[in-house]
Design a protein around this motif. Sequence first.
Motif, PDB file in Angstrom:
ATOM      1  N   HIS A 163     -11.006   7.666  -6.627  1.00 39.30           N
ATOM      2  CA  HIS A 163     -10.413   6.813  -5.085  1.00 39.30           C
ATOM      3  C   HIS A 163      -9.005   7.301  -4.303  1.00 39.30           C
ATOM      4  CE1 HIS A 163     -12.995   3.729  -7.292  1.00 39.30           C
ATOM      5  NE2 HIS A 163     -12.110   4.442  -8.200  1.00 39.30           N
ATOM      6  N   ASP A 164      -8.996   6.489  -3.058  1.00 33.06           N
ATOM      7  CA  ASP A 164      -7.701   7.242  -2.737  1.00 33.06           C
ATOM      8  C   ASP A 164      -7.758   6.179  -1.385  1.00 33.06           C
ATOM      9  OD1 ASP A 164      -9.529   9.982  -1.956  1.00 33.06           O
ATOM     10  OD2 ASP A 164     -10.692   9.095  -0.472  1.00 33.06           O
ATOM     11  N   ARG A 165      -7.343   4.594  -2.537  1.00 29.69           N
ATOM     12  CA  ARG A 165      -6.429   3.649  -1.599  1.00 29.69           C
ATOM     13  C   ARG A 165      -5.634   3.090  -2.846  1.00 29.69           C
ATOM     14  NH1 ARG A 165      -8.218  -1.252   1.798  1.00 29.69           N
ATOM     15  NH2 ARG A 165      -5.941  -1.668   2.936  1.00 29.69           N
ATOM     16  N   GLU A 202       0.746  -0.864  -0.069  1.00 31.56           N
ATOM     17  CA  GLU A 202      -0.223  -0.584   0.268  1.00 31.56           C
ATOM     18  C   GLU A 202       0.437   1.410   0.148  1.00 31.56           C
ATOM     19  OE1 GLU A 202      -3.858   1.644   2.256  1.00 31.56           O
ATOM     20  OE2 GLU A 202      -2.767   0.179   2.742  1.00 31.56           O
ATOM     21  N   TRP A 207      -5.618  -0.045  -7.597  1.00 29.14           N
ATOM     22  CA  TRP A 207      -6.958   0.249  -7.093  1.00 29.14           C
ATOM     23  C   TRP A 207      -8.406  -0.439  -6.961  1.00 29.14           C
ATOM     24  CZ3 TRP A 207      -4.699   2.656 -10.733  1.00 29.14           C
ATOM     25  CH2 TRP A 207      -5.754   2.822 -12.779  1.00 29.14           C
ATOM     26  N   LYS A 267      -2.206   8.668  -1.737  1.00 34.63           N
ATOM     27  CA  LYS A 267      -2.143   8.765  -2.924  1.00 34.63           C
ATOM     28  C   LYS A 267      -1.393  10.041  -3.174  1.00 34.63           C
ATOM     29  CE  LYS A 267      -6.377  10.838  -4.852  1.00 34.63           C
ATOM     30  NZ  LYS A 267      -7.570  11.335  -4.157  1.00 34.63           N
TER      31      LYS A 267
END
Length: 247
Positions: free
Chosen positions: A216-218, A198, A230, A201
């Motif tokens: 999207h943020d992850r 991970e 993602w 961002k």
Amino acid sequence: MSFYTAIFRFYEELNDFLPAEKRKVAYEVPFEGNPSVKDTIEAQGVPHPEVDLIIVNGTSVDFSYHLKDNDRVAVYPEFEGLDIADLTRLRPKPLREPRFICDVHLGGLARHLRMLGFDTLYRNDYDDHQIVGVACEQKRIILTRDRGLLKHRAVERGYCLRSTNTTQQVAEVLKRFDLKPDIEPFARCMKCNGLLCEVAKEDVIQELEPQTKKYHDRFFRCLNCGRIYWEGSHVTKMKRKIRTMIS
């Protein structure tokens, strides 16, 4: 040259490799000279990595045993629920963390196994000798539909897929190697097999398309090839597929 006869009987899934008239029955196998039981088994179409136990005239033997006239030979696949600790098991001990290498015809299976988190090598330009060499060097299990590949003398671990359907092939592998407890979806790159990590961002934002940045943020990056992942709409479809494969 003298000619002799032995009686062979193959059990359980080893019968998948035999013609219909020889399945689940004892039948005569003529031979000449003094062949090894391994060579004779493979001459019947059964690759040696599929065999875990051979009983000749009531005694367990290894692959180096040489046939004698009137021998009665029982050949078994790997045992799961039966303790045969005192007999001559022919398969090496299971790998603590199974790792695979797929032949050139199993790219779909390789991608699906990676999706489930399993270390799976695949290249569409591998030849048989490269596959065997990598499998031996890295202690990988060869997955193939080519019986001839598994008959290479150096091969210790391998499995011949019965199905031509990718989803069914995944189910076969999961069952054969008891992998369901070890499934870790989306832990590996489906493209190159690298592990995913991970990332923030802001660390990848310059590499994202405008819509991806917005919704999207992850994010995850492959530690090997750098590919970014993602949870888009495609992940929902993949999760549904995973449920189908492991049900």
